[in-house]
Scaffold this motif. Sequence first.
Motif, PDB file in Angstrom:
ATOM      1  N   MET A   1       0.836  -1.203   0.000  1.00  0.00           N
ATOM      2  CA  MET A   1       0.000   0.000   0.000  1.00  0.00           C
ATOM      3  C   MET A   1       0.870   1.252   0.000  1.00  0.00           C
ATOM      4  N   GLN A   2       1.923   1.256   0.805  1.00  0.00           N
ATOM      5  CA  GLN A   2       2.808   2.415   0.854  1.00  0.00           C
ATOM      6  C   GLN A   2       3.473   2.644  -0.504  1.00  0.00           C
ATOM      7  N   THR A   3       3.903   1.573  -1.139  1.00  0.00           N
ATOM      8  CA  THR A   3       4.521   1.687  -2.465  1.00  0.00           C
ATOM      9  C   THR A   3       3.521   2.231  -3.468  1.00  0.00           C
ATOM     10  N   ARG A   4       2.295   1.707  -3.436  1.00  0.00           N
ATOM     11  CA  ARG A   4       1.258   2.169  -4.360  1.00  0.00           C
ATOM     12  C   ARG A   4       0.933   3.644  -4.123  1.00  0.00           C
ATOM     13  N   PHE A   5       0.844   4.048  -2.856  1.00  0.00           N
ATOM     14  CA  PHE A   5       0.551   5.456  -2.548  1.00  0.00           C
ATOM     15  C   PHE A   5       1.669   6.369  -3.018  1.00  0.00           C
ATOM     16  N   LYS A   6       2.922   5.936  -2.828  1.00  0.00           N
ATOM     17  CA  LYS A   6       4.051   6.737  -3.304  1.00  0.00           C
ATOM     18  C   LYS A   6       4.008   6.894  -4.820  1.00  0.00           C
ATOM     19  N   ARG A   7       3.708   5.800  -5.521  1.00  0.00           N
ATOM     20  CA  ARG A   7       3.636   5.838  -6.980  1.00  0.00           C
ATOM     21  C   ARG A   7       2.490   6.744  -7.438  1.00  0.00           C
ATOM     22  N   GLU A   8       1.342   6.629  -6.777  1.00  0.00           N
ATOM     23  CA  GLU A   8       0.205   7.485  -7.138  1.00  0.00           C
ATOM     24  C   GLU A   8       0.521   8.952  -6.866  1.00  0.00           C
ATOM     25  N   ARG A   9       1.166   9.225  -5.746  1.00  0.00           N
ATOM     26  CA  ARG A   9       1.537  10.603  -5.419  1.00  0.00           C
ATOM     27  C   ARG A   9       2.527  11.148  -6.447  1.00  0.00           C
ATOM     28  N   ALA A  10       3.493  10.320  -6.846  1.00  0.00           N
ATOM     29  CA  ALA A  10       4.466  10.744  -7.859  1.00  0.00           C
ATOM     30  C   ALA A  10       3.761  11.027  -9.184  1.00  0.00           C
ATOM     31  N   ASP A  11       2.784  10.192  -9.547  1.00  0.00           N
ATOM     32  CA  ASP A  11       2.025  10.429 -10.785  1.00  0.00           C
ATOM     33  C   ASP A  11       1.217  11.716 -10.692  1.00  0.00           C
ATOM     34  N   ILE A  12       0.659  11.983  -9.530  1.00  0.00           N
ATOM     35  CA  ILE A  12      -0.110  13.220  -9.356  1.00  0.00           C
ATOM     36  C   ILE A  12       0.800  14.422  -9.563  1.00  0.00           C
ATOM     37  N   TYR A  13       1.987  14.379  -8.958  1.00  0.00           N
ATOM     38  CA  TYR A  13       2.920  15.490  -9.152  1.00  0.00           C
ATOM     39  C   TYR A  13       3.400  15.571 -10.591  1.00  0.00           C
ATOM     40  N   LYS A  14       3.639  14.409 -11.179  1.00  0.00           N
ATOM     41  CA  LYS A  14       4.181  14.363 -12.534  1.00  0.00           C
ATOM     42  C   LYS A  14       3.187  14.917 -13.543  1.00  0.00           C
ATOM     43  N   TYR A  15       1.921  14.578 -13.386  1.00  0.00           N
ATOM     44  CA  TYR A  15       0.893  14.983 -14.345  1.00  0.00           C
ATOM     45  C   TYR A  15      -0.034  16.053 -13.766  1.00  0.00           C
ATOM     46  N   ASP A  16       0.494  16.834 -12.847  1.00  0.00           N
ATOM     47  CA  ASP A  16      -0.300  17.825 -12.124  1.00  0.00           C
ATOM     48  C   ASP A  16      -0.974  18.835 -13.042  1.00  0.00           C
ATOM     49  N   GLY A  17      -0.289  19.338 -14.053  1.00  0.00           N
ATOM     50  CA  GLY A  17      -0.833  20.404 -14.886  1.00  0.00           C
ATOM     51  C   GLY A  17      -1.630  19.947 -16.080  1.00  0.00           C
ATOM     52  N   GLN A  18      -1.946  18.671 -16.159  1.00  0.00           N
ATOM     53  CA  GLN A  18      -2.613  18.149 -17.351  1.00  0.00           C
ATOM     54  C   GLN A  18      -3.977  18.788 -17.594  1.00  0.00           C
ATOM     55  N   LYS A  19      -4.778  18.908 -16.591  1.00  0.00           N
ATOM     56  CA  LYS A  19      -6.120  19.468 -16.777  1.00  0.00           C
ATOM     57  C   LYS A  19      -6.039  20.932 -17.194  1.00  0.00           C
ATOM     58  N   LEU A  20      -5.172  21.682 -16.541  1.00  0.00           N
ATOM     59  CA  LEU A  20      -5.009  23.086 -16.898  1.00  0.00           C
ATOM     60  C   LEU A  20      -4.475  23.225 -18.314  1.00  0.00           C
ATOM     61  N   ALA A  21      -3.496  22.413 -18.665  1.00  0.00           N
ATOM     62  CA  ALA A  21      -2.925  22.474 -20.016  1.00  0.00           C
ATOM     63  C   ALA A  21      -3.971  22.140 -21.063  1.00  0.00           C
ATOM     64  N   THR A  22      -4.782  21.159 -20.809  1.00  0.00           N
ATOM     65  CA  THR A  22      -5.840  20.786 -21.754  1.00  0.00           C
ATOM     66  C   THR A  22      -6.804  21.950 -21.958  1.00  0.00           C
TER      67      THR A  22
ATOM     68  N   ASP B   1       5.718  11.927 -20.215  1.00  0.00           N
ATOM     69  CA  ASP B   1       5.615  10.851 -21.208  1.00  0.00           C
ATOM     70  C   ASP B   1       4.165  10.578 -21.626  1.00  0.00           C
ATOM     71  N   ARG B   2       3.248  11.408 -21.214  1.00  0.00           N
ATOM     72  CA  ARG B   2       1.826  11.215 -21.507  1.00  0.00           C
ATOM     73  C   ARG B   2       1.363  12.222 -22.558  1.00  0.00           C
ATOM     74  N   VAL B   3       0.691  11.711 -23.584  1.00  0.00           N
ATOM     75  CA  VAL B   3       0.138  12.582 -24.624  1.00  0.00           C
ATOM     76  C   VAL B   3      -1.152  13.188 -24.080  1.00  0.00           C
ATOM     77  N   ILE B   4      -1.195  14.531 -24.028  1.00  0.00           N
ATOM     78  CA  ILE B   4      -2.423  15.171 -23.544  1.00  0.00           C
ATOM     79  C   ILE B   4      -3.310  15.594 -24.700  1.00  0.00           C
ATOM     80  N   ARG B   5      -2.700  15.749 -25.890  1.00  0.00           N
ATOM     81  CA  ARG B   5      -3.481  15.980 -27.093  1.00  0.00           C
ATOM     82  C   ARG B   5      -2.635  15.533 -28.275  1.00  0.00           C
TER      83      ARG B   5
END
Length: 189
Positions: free
Chosen positions: A67-88, A177-181
């Motif tokens: 669970m701790q590993t999964r939470f760390k990974r999810e938190r890292a993804d949130i930080y990594k893709y934080d601006g996606q909604k705004l950018a879109t 590494d994620r295509v937003i458009r």
Amino acid sequence: MSNKDEKKDLKQSDPKKDVSKKEAKAAKKDAKKDKKDAAQVKIEKLEQKVDEVSDQYLRAEAEMQNMQTRFKRERADIYKYDGQKLATSILPVVDNLERALSTEVTDDAGKQLKQGVELVLSHMNKALSENGIEEINAEGQKFDPTLCQAVQTVDADDNHPADTVVEVLQKGYKLADRVIRPSMVVVAQ
């Protein structure tokens, strides 16, 4: 020998008494053995219970680590893709600013307005790049369906071999590494 002495010897050598003493000893041994067997059974049950509890503890510990590993990974993804909604939300604004710059102006007021739009566009592009949002460079490249969306095809020629992007109709962007458009492109066939 006297009668008394004979009776005494008989009492001492009475086979019934010898048998009862042996039985008493055997009963004592059996009682001790039963106690040892009962204690051994109890010990085995307790050892089994300890093993079960240890197994449950290890499983719970592993689950917590997962669970701790999964939470760390999810938190890292949130930080990594934080601006996606705004950018879109901002990308259509960037497209409209680029369209406004593509128009020809002849008078001084129009030129000044165009310079203002260029300034706004450069600030928008800078803000996007500072937040990790990059333009997908597709023109002249081999068609990649993970980055581009083919909306039209043209015949291949000497300048444009098959499966290459001839023209970009709408720019594509990616965040990390994620295509937003995806880029909307014309592909040579």
